[in-house]
Design an enzyme around this catalytic site. Structure first.
Site, PDB file in Angstrom:
ATOM      1  N   ASP A 187       0.837  -1.214   0.000  1.00 53.52           N
ATOM      2  CA  ASP A 187       0.000   0.000   0.000  1.00 53.52           C
ATOM      3  C   ASP A 187       0.869   1.260   0.000  1.00 53.52           C
ATOM      4  O   ASP A 187       1.944   1.277   0.599  1.00 53.52           O
ATOM      5  CB  ASP A 187      -0.924  -0.016   1.226  1.00 53.52           C
ATOM      6  N   ARG A 239      -0.203   8.706 -10.260  1.00 54.52           N
ATOM      7  CA  ARG A 239      -0.348   7.484  -9.449  1.00 54.52           C
ATOM      8  C   ARG A 239       0.223   6.271 -10.189  1.00 54.52           C
ATOM      9  O   ARG A 239       0.779   5.361  -9.596  1.00 54.52           O
ATOM     10  CB  ARG A 239      -1.828   7.247  -9.117  1.00 54.52           C
ATOM     11  N   THR A 278     -10.995  -6.888  -4.737  1.00 51.57           N
ATOM     12  CA  THR A 278     -12.316  -6.843  -5.386  1.00 51.57           C
ATOM     13  C   THR A 278     -12.912  -5.432  -5.280  1.00 51.57           C
ATOM     14  O   THR A 278     -13.789  -5.071  -6.059  1.00 51.57           O
ATOM     15  CB  THR A 278     -13.291  -7.861  -4.737  1.00 51.57           C
ATOM     16  N   ASN A 334     -11.002  -2.676  -5.584  1.00 50.12           N
ATOM     17  CA  ASN A 334     -10.195  -1.741  -6.381  1.00 50.12           C
ATOM     18  C   ASN A 334     -10.817  -1.400  -7.741  1.00 50.12           C
ATOM     19  O   ASN A 334     -10.380  -0.455  -8.404  1.00 50.12           O
ATOM     20  CB  ASN A 334      -8.764  -2.262  -6.567  1.00 50.12           C
ATOM     21  N   LEU A 347      -7.059  -4.749   7.268  1.00 56.19           N
ATOM     22  CA  LEU A 347      -6.801  -5.906   6.403  1.00 56.19           C
ATOM     23  C   LEU A 347      -7.372  -5.733   4.999  1.00 56.19           C
ATOM     24  O   LEU A 347      -6.979  -6.447   4.076  1.00 56.19           O
ATOM     25  CB  LEU A 347      -7.356  -7.180   7.045  1.00 56.19           C
TER      26      LEU A 347
HETATM   27  C1  IPE Z   1      -5.462  -2.791  -0.347  1.00 55.30           C
HETATM   28  O1  IPE Z   1      -5.082  -1.470  -0.552  1.00 55.30           O
HETATM   29  C2  IPE Z   1      -5.475  -3.533  -1.639  1.00 55.30           C
HETATM   30  C3  IPE Z   1      -4.168  -3.734  -2.257  1.00 55.30           C
HETATM   31  C4  IPE Z   1      -3.007  -3.395  -1.772  1.00 55.30           C
HETATM   32  C5  IPE Z   1      -4.194  -4.398  -3.527  1.00 55.30           C
HETATM   33  P1  IPE Z   1      -6.171  -0.313  -0.733  1.00 55.30           P
HETATM   34  O2  IPE Z   1      -5.397   0.949  -0.848  1.00 55.30           O
HETATM   35  O3  IPE Z   1      -7.094  -0.648  -1.831  1.00 55.30           O
HETATM   36  O4  IPE Z   1      -6.957  -0.409   0.638  1.00 55.30           O
HETATM   37  P2  IPE Z   1      -7.889   0.654   1.376  1.00 55.30           P
HETATM   38  O5  IPE Z   1      -8.885   1.125   0.373  1.00 55.30           O
HETATM   39  O6  IPE Z   1      -7.007   1.759   1.830  1.00 55.30           O
HETATM   40  O7  IPE Z   1      -8.472  -0.104   2.509  1.00 55.30           O
HETATM   41  C1  IPE Z   2      -1.422   0.054  -3.443  1.00 59.49           C
HETATM   42  O1  IPE Z   2      -1.172   1.422  -3.502  1.00 59.49           O
HETATM   43  C2  IPE Z   2      -1.581  -0.577  -4.800  1.00 59.49           C
HETATM   44  C3  IPE Z   2      -2.945  -1.004  -5.151  1.00 59.49           C
HETATM   45  C4  IPE Z   2      -3.978  -0.976  -4.365  1.00 59.49           C
HETATM   46  C5  IPE Z   2      -3.143  -1.488  -6.498  1.00 59.49           C
HETATM   47  P1  IPE Z   2      -2.362   2.458  -3.583  1.00 59.49           P
HETATM   48  O2  IPE Z   2      -2.707   2.689  -5.012  1.00 59.49           O
HETATM   49  O3  IPE Z   2      -3.498   2.015  -2.730  1.00 59.49           O
HETATM   50  O4  IPE Z   2      -1.677   3.749  -2.979  1.00 59.49           O
HETATM   51  P2  IPE Z   2      -2.361   4.809  -2.016  1.00 59.49           P
HETATM   52  O5  IPE Z   2      -2.923   4.071  -0.857  1.00 59.49           O
HETATM   53  O6  IPE Z   2      -3.430   5.501  -2.820  1.00 59.49           O
HETATM   54  O7  IPE Z   2      -1.235   5.717  -1.640  1.00 59.49           O
HETATM   55 MG    MG Z   3      -4.023   2.336  -0.813  1.00 63.93          MG
END
Ligand code: IPE
Ligand code: IPE
Ligand code: MG
Length: 248
Positions: free
Chosen positions: A22, A35, A68, A70, A197
């Site tokens: 993350d 991004r 799921t 995302n 989680l």
């Molecule tokens: C969790 O990260 C999913 C992945 C790392 C693939 P997210 O960035 O999607 O999680 P939330 O939305 O902050 O909980």
């Molecule tokens: C995790 O990084 C990667 C995926 C969920 C695919 P993020 O894209 O969630 O990065 P932040 O949380 O927006 O910084």
């Molecule tokens: Mg994230």
């Protein structure tokens, strides 16, 4: 190849590590980048971590790449991620295979672009018998979806008279999850300061040790990983007992 840092006990390493990668987006925006650039850098970090796990004798790594939930992101970001997965697989498969990496994908793969699905199936089949490390990537993965799927299978089997309710126990459920042939994670690492989680391996991580760090995923290097392992080695995993039988 780098050897295990001397302050880590090789007898007490986690066998299976799960990571919630993350912070890619925040890493990029804090640098004035898109991004997407963060995801590209994040992929490099994952490649490095896989190599490090292999070098240090860790037998399994499971990475959360796309949940799921995302799909709710802007379509350009989702499209880019799908393209990135496919491109990476094409580019890295031969080398991973050569290095003895067994690759698996977990999640509802049927919703992914057809060309990506083909590439995934091919890489799983090709590397099935590799033994150096088991690398699992969760794509379109959600724990609730996974457990619901098992419930549906149970209902269908019972309806057809092929399974009795008494046969449905914890081991049955475990054996019908996407992760059936993988031991439960010993350690979960989540980067970027979030302490949740996010629908990842809820059943499998009932007794997993959790490690949270503020470091953003693209910056999670060997030293950061080393710190996570040091923290893990200080834990006393009791599994509900009074005194640990496995503490070193
Ligand atoms: C969790 O990260 C999913 C992945 C790392 C693939 P997210 O960035 O999607 O999680 P939330 O939305 O902050 O909980
Ligand atoms: C995790 O990084 C990667 C995926 C969920 C695919 P993020 O894209 O969630 O990065 P932040 O949380 O927006 O910084
Ligand atoms: Mg994230």
């Amino acid at each position: 190849m780098t050897s295990l840092p001397p302050d880590l006990n090789p007898q007490h390493l986690p066998q299976h590590i799960a990571v919630i990668m993350d912070g890619n987006g925040r890493w990029a925006t804090s640098r004035g980048l898109t991004r997407i650039a963060g995801h590209r850098q994040g992929a490099k970090t994952l490649k490095e971590l896989l190599r490090c796990c292999k070098d240090w004798g860790i037998k399994a790594l499971t990475a959360y790449a796309f949940s799921t939930e995302n799909w709710r992101r802007p379509v350009e970001e989702v499209d880019f991620l799908m393209l990135l997965f496919e491109r990476l697989l094409r580019r890295e498969l031969a080398q991973m295979h050569q290095e003895g990496v067994r690759i698996s994908f977990i999640g509802d793969l049927s919703a992914l672009p057809q060309t990506l699905q083909i590439q995934m199936q091919r890489s799983m089949a090709e590397t099935l018998h590799n033994q150096a490390i088991h690398f699992t990537v969760a794509v379109n993965y959600g724990s609730r979806n996974e457990i619901t799927r098992v419930c549906r299978q149970v209902a269908e089997l019972v309806e057809r008279g092929e399974l009795s309710p008494e046969e449905v126990n914890e081991s049955f459920v475990t054996q019908h999850l996407y992760t059936a042939d993988t031991p439960e994670p010993d350690l979960l690492i989540r980067t970027s300061g979030e302490m949740r989680l996010s629908n990842f391996l809820l059943w499998q991580m009932a007794y997993t040790e959790m490690y949270f760090t503020d470091i953003l995923w693209p910056d999670f290097d060997r030293e950061a990983f080393h710190q996570a392992l040091l923290s893990y080695q200080k834990r006393d995993r009791r599994f509900g007992q009074v005194k640990s039988a496995i503490a070193v």
